[in-house]
Write an enzyme that holds these catalytic residues in place. Structure first.
Site, PDB file in Angstrom:
ATOM      1  N   GLY A 134       0.837  -1.328  -0.221  1.00  0.00           N
ATOM      2  CA  GLY A 134       0.120  -0.029  -0.114  1.00  0.00           C
ATOM      3  C   GLY A 134       0.810   1.264   0.007  1.00  0.00           C
TER       4      GLY A 134
ATOM      5  N   GLU B  16       4.463  -6.420   1.927  1.00  0.00           N
ATOM      6  CA  GLU B  16       3.869  -7.012   0.306  1.00  0.00           C
ATOM      7  C   GLU B  16       3.742  -5.844  -0.664  1.00  0.00           C
ATOM      8  OE1 GLU B  16       1.093 -10.703   1.467  1.00  0.00           O
ATOM      9  OE2 GLU B  16       0.062  -8.995   1.206  1.00  0.00           O
ATOM     10  N   PRO B  17       4.844  -4.968  -0.762  1.00  0.00           N
ATOM     11  CA  PRO B  17       4.637  -3.811  -1.729  1.00  0.00           C
ATOM     12  C   PRO B  17       4.406  -4.453  -3.156  1.00  0.00           C
ATOM     13  CG  PRO B  17       7.001  -4.179  -1.336  1.00  0.00           C
ATOM     14  CD  PRO B  17       6.314  -5.348  -0.463  1.00  0.00           C
ATOM     15  N   GLY B  18       3.672  -3.631  -4.120  1.00  0.00           N
ATOM     16  CA  GLY B  18       3.584  -3.910  -5.286  1.00  0.00           C
ATOM     17  C   GLY B  18       3.802  -2.906  -6.186  1.00  0.00           C
ATOM     18  N   ARG B  19       2.687  -1.793  -6.056  1.00  0.00           N
ATOM     19  CA  ARG B  19       2.889  -0.502  -6.637  1.00  0.00           C
ATOM     20  C   ARG B  19       4.206   0.201  -6.548  1.00  0.00           C
ATOM     21  NH1 ARG B  19      -1.855   2.489  -7.647  1.00  0.00           N
ATOM     22  NH2 ARG B  19      -2.854   1.285  -5.897  1.00  0.00           N
TER      23      ARG B  19
ATOM     24  N   TYR C 108     -10.784   4.484 -11.388  1.00  0.00           N
ATOM     25  CA  TYR C 108     -10.509   5.166 -10.294  1.00  0.00           C
ATOM     26  C   TYR C 108     -10.458   6.498 -10.421  1.00  0.00           C
ATOM     27  CZ  TYR C 108      -8.521   0.319  -9.516  1.00  0.00           C
ATOM     28  OH  TYR C 108      -8.115  -0.946  -9.445  1.00  0.00           O
TER      29      TYR C 108
ATOM     30  N   CYS D  58     -14.461   1.831 -27.669  1.00  0.00           N
ATOM     31  CA  CYS D  58     -15.814   2.522 -28.100  1.00  0.00           C
ATOM     32  C   CYS D  58     -16.533   2.594 -26.723  1.00  0.00           C
ATOM     33  CB  CYS D  58     -16.689   1.559 -28.742  1.00  0.00           C
ATOM     34  SG  CYS D  58     -16.074   1.480 -30.573  1.00  0.00           S
ATOM     35  N   GLU D  59     -15.887   3.771 -25.957  1.00  0.00           N
ATOM     36  CA  GLU D  59     -16.525   4.135 -24.517  1.00  0.00           C
ATOM     37  C   GLU D  59     -16.195   5.752 -24.364  1.00  0.00           C
ATOM     38  OE1 GLU D  59     -18.317   2.034 -21.613  1.00  0.00           O
ATOM     39  OE2 GLU D  59     -17.039   0.874 -22.719  1.00  0.00           O
TER      40      GLU D  59
ATOM     41  N   TYR E 244      -0.229  -2.109 -12.262  1.00  0.00           N
ATOM     42  CA  TYR E 244      -1.953  -2.217 -12.465  1.00  0.00           C
ATOM     43  C   TYR E 244      -2.242  -1.614 -13.729  1.00  0.00           C
ATOM     44  CZ  TYR E 244      -1.498  -3.219  -7.657  1.00  0.00           C
ATOM     45  OH  TYR E 244      -1.386  -3.542  -6.286  1.00  0.00           O
TER      46      TYR E 244
HETATM   47  N1  LLP Z   1      -0.973  -7.321  -0.407  1.00  0.00           N
HETATM   48  C1  LLP Z   1      -2.320  -7.623  -0.296  1.00  0.00           C
HETATM   49  C2  LLP Z   1      -2.948  -8.459   0.320  1.00  0.00           C
HETATM   50  C3  LLP Z   1      -3.182  -6.741  -1.501  1.00  0.00           C
HETATM   51  O1  LLP Z   1      -4.550  -6.891  -1.651  1.00  0.00           O
HETATM   52  C4  LLP Z   1      -2.627  -5.800  -2.296  1.00  0.00           C
HETATM   53  C5  LLP Z   1      -3.206  -4.976  -3.401  1.00  0.00           C
HETATM   54  C6  LLP Z   1      -0.902  -5.579  -2.151  1.00  0.00           C
HETATM   55  C7  LLP Z   1      -0.241  -6.429  -1.195  1.00  0.00           C
HETATM   56  C8  LLP Z   1      -0.261  -4.526  -2.855  1.00  0.00           C
HETATM   57  O2  LLP Z   1      -0.607  -3.316  -2.671  1.00  0.00           O
HETATM   58  P1  LLP Z   1       0.268  -2.150  -3.322  1.00  0.00           P
HETATM   59  O3  LLP Z   1       1.643  -1.986  -2.704  1.00  0.00           O
HETATM   60  O4  LLP Z   1       0.297  -2.433  -4.966  1.00  0.00           O
HETATM   61  O5  LLP Z   1      -0.331  -0.883  -3.040  1.00  0.00           O
HETATM   62  N2  LLP Z   1      -5.858  -2.136  -8.944  1.00  0.00           N
HETATM   63  C9  LLP Z   1      -5.592  -1.130  -7.997  1.00  0.00           C
HETATM   64  C10 LLP Z   1      -4.831  -1.555  -6.663  1.00  0.00           C
HETATM   65  C11 LLP Z   1      -5.714  -2.897  -5.902  1.00  0.00           C
HETATM   66  C12 LLP Z   1      -4.764  -3.228  -5.072  1.00  0.00           C
HETATM   67  C13 LLP Z   1      -5.128  -4.478  -4.540  1.00  0.00           C
HETATM   68  N3  LLP Z   1      -4.481  -5.135  -3.390  1.00  0.00           N
HETATM   69  C14 LLP Z   1      -4.884   0.163  -8.648  1.00  0.00           C
HETATM   70  O6  LLP Z   1      -4.731   0.096  -9.891  1.00  0.00           O
HETATM   71  O7  LLP Z   1      -4.762   1.204  -7.911  1.00  0.00           O
END
Ligand code: LLP
Length: 433
Positions: free
Chosen positions: A245, A286-289, A330, A357-358, A387
């Site tokens: 997050g 658990e960083p993703g973004r 979003y 087409c939107e 994402y």
């Molecule tokens: N761990 C869990 C359990 C999660 O559900 C998520 C994201 C993450 C880690 C990673 O979060 P991050 O570090 O990426 O913020 N599609 C949306 C974001 C959905 C996130 C869902 N879960 C967007 O494009 O903003």
């Protein structure tokens, strides 16, 4: 502008590569990922977390950007991964990702996915509901393996972000609500099972966060329940997963260092462990973004330009909501530049739209471009690494664009673009017609 993105001779360069040249060589639309930027974020995580705190681990959230090549990068960097589907796990298997470094999350894991995860021997299964336990136990018996179990709680705190990406409040499809008669029986069932090892507790409160209070509040709740587990069953949790997050810069946001979030969290974890009387659990995030967002940009070719007198000028590109749904979903905002006119003054306000087409297929609202902008120019949108590709669709049977990895002036495919044939390859004409 940082040095990953720079203007040279009036053109935009990304990780040492001329983006106009990339567009010509690989075609558009095109996702471009910078290896150096990913590496920079991974080394920040190492410095601020895994090297700093004993037992700390990073489990990259695959959902942000999942490809076999990305897993190869993570494998070499020694980080762990979080997967949420059989498909993500399949890609990890293709990359030969070490099973013990995989964590399996998800609010409705299918029995077939649980079977796949146990067969592969993942390091953790993060349980999200009561009915999951018998499914896991069945797979454990089948493969004669004991599984490390984390339990995802719903801490009941509301993080301030977009409603669709808040996950920690009580009314949520994610996690186990903290009602005694729901939560404790699950814990007991895990403790009592010879196939399951209660490893720890997990939380994830939301995404694109810039403040720490919701994290700390949620951690407090989590540790209250860790204490409760100790008093009820004498069991001690060995690990705490804080989730992901951590916010990134799309337009004007001020990105915070990982330590801004993690140092206070670790202090609180230590204090609360002492208070409860347990050894401090190992921390996991658990960083993703925050690992991949700014490592990505998308290149498009500009097509039709419509000047609706006195209202708006639409500049259309050859991609759109199929490669970036975040704007429609979003109201996400992005920044960018006309890559081949990056040296010119951007003094005209336009709306950049896609080819889908939107009416909601808009990529950039009120975006400044040089007034010379014309068909054939290359648009680059920034911070699309998270994402974007992972949420791409085939709407209007448009192929999902390819992904090119750039690194110090070199480039190569990471994912080749989908072909029309691949879009229709599973289409059949039903026999009953
Ligand atoms: N761990 C869990 C359990 C999660 O559900 C998520 C994201 C993450 C880690 C990673 O979060 P991050 O570090 O990426 O913020 N599609 C949306 C974001 C959905 C996130 C869902 N879960 C967007 O494009 O903003």
């Amino acid at each position: 502008m940082d040095n990953i993105r720079e203007i040279r001779d009036g053109k935009l360069f990304f990780d040492g590569c001329d983006t106009v040249e990339l567009a010509r060589k690989y075609g558009t639309p095109l996702y471009v990922m910078s290896y150096s930027e990913i590496e920079k974020r991974l080394s920040e995580l190492k410095r601020d977390f895994t090297d700093k705190y004993k037992g700390a681990r990073v489990a990259y959230a695959s959902k942000a950007f999942c490809t076999v090549g990305m897993y190869e990068i993570l494998k070499r960097a020694g980080v762990c991964i979080d997967v949420v589907s059989g498909g993500e796990l399949y890609a990890a298997e293709k990359a030969g990702f070490p099973a013990e470094r995989v964590e399996f999350n998800g609010n409705n894991k299918l029995p077939s996915e649980v079977d796949q995860a146990v067969r592969y021997g993942v390091g953790r299964i993060i349980v999200d509901g009561l009915q999951e336990l018998p499914i896991i136990v069945e797979a454990c018996k089948k493969y004669n393996k004991k599984m490390n179990i984390m339990v995802r709680i719903t801490p009941g705190v509301a993080a301030s972000t977009h409603d669709y990406i808040v996950t920690g409040k009580k009314d949520s499809k994610f996690g186990i609500p903290l009602d005694e008669d729901v939560f404790l029986p699950i814990i007991k069932e895990i403790i009592d099972s010879e196939w399951l090892d209660l490893y720890g507790l997990h939380m994830h409160i939301g995404s694109q966060l810039f403040e720490n209070d919701a994290f700390l509040e949620a951690l407090d709740v989590l540790m209250d329940w860790a204490g409760r587990i100790k008093t009820e069953y004498g069991a001690e949790i060995k690990e705490v997963n804080f989730g992901g997050g951590f916010g990134v810069k799309y337009t004007n946001e001020e990105r915070k260092p990982y330590s801004f979030f993690l140092d206070p969290m670790m202090k609180r974890l230590e204090e609360r462990s002492n208070e409860i009387g347990i050894d401090m659990p190992a921390p996991v995030i658990e960083p993703g973004r925050s690992v991949v967002a700014e490592a990505g940009m998308t290149l498009y070719t500009i097509g039709q330009i419509k000047d609706i007198k006195g209202i708006r000028k639409y500049v259309s590109v050859d991609g759109g909501m199929g490669d970036n749904i975040r704007v429609a979903l979003y109201q996400a905002e992005y920044d960018g530049v006309i890559a081949n006119r990056a040296g010119e003054t951007a003094d005209e306000t336009v709306t950049v739209c896609g080819k889908y087409c939107e009416s909601g297929d808009i990529l950039l609202k009120d975006f400044k471009v040089p007034s010379s902008v014309s068909m054939g120019d290359i648009l680059a949108t920034y911070s699309t690494g998270a994402y974007g590709y992972s949420m791409a669709s085939n709407y209007n049977n448009n192929p999902v664009p390819g992904v090119v990895l750039v690194r110090d002036g070199k480039s190569d495919w990471m994912v080749k673009p989908q072909t029309y044939e691949q879009i229709v390859q599973n289409n059949v004409i039903p026999d009953i017609l």
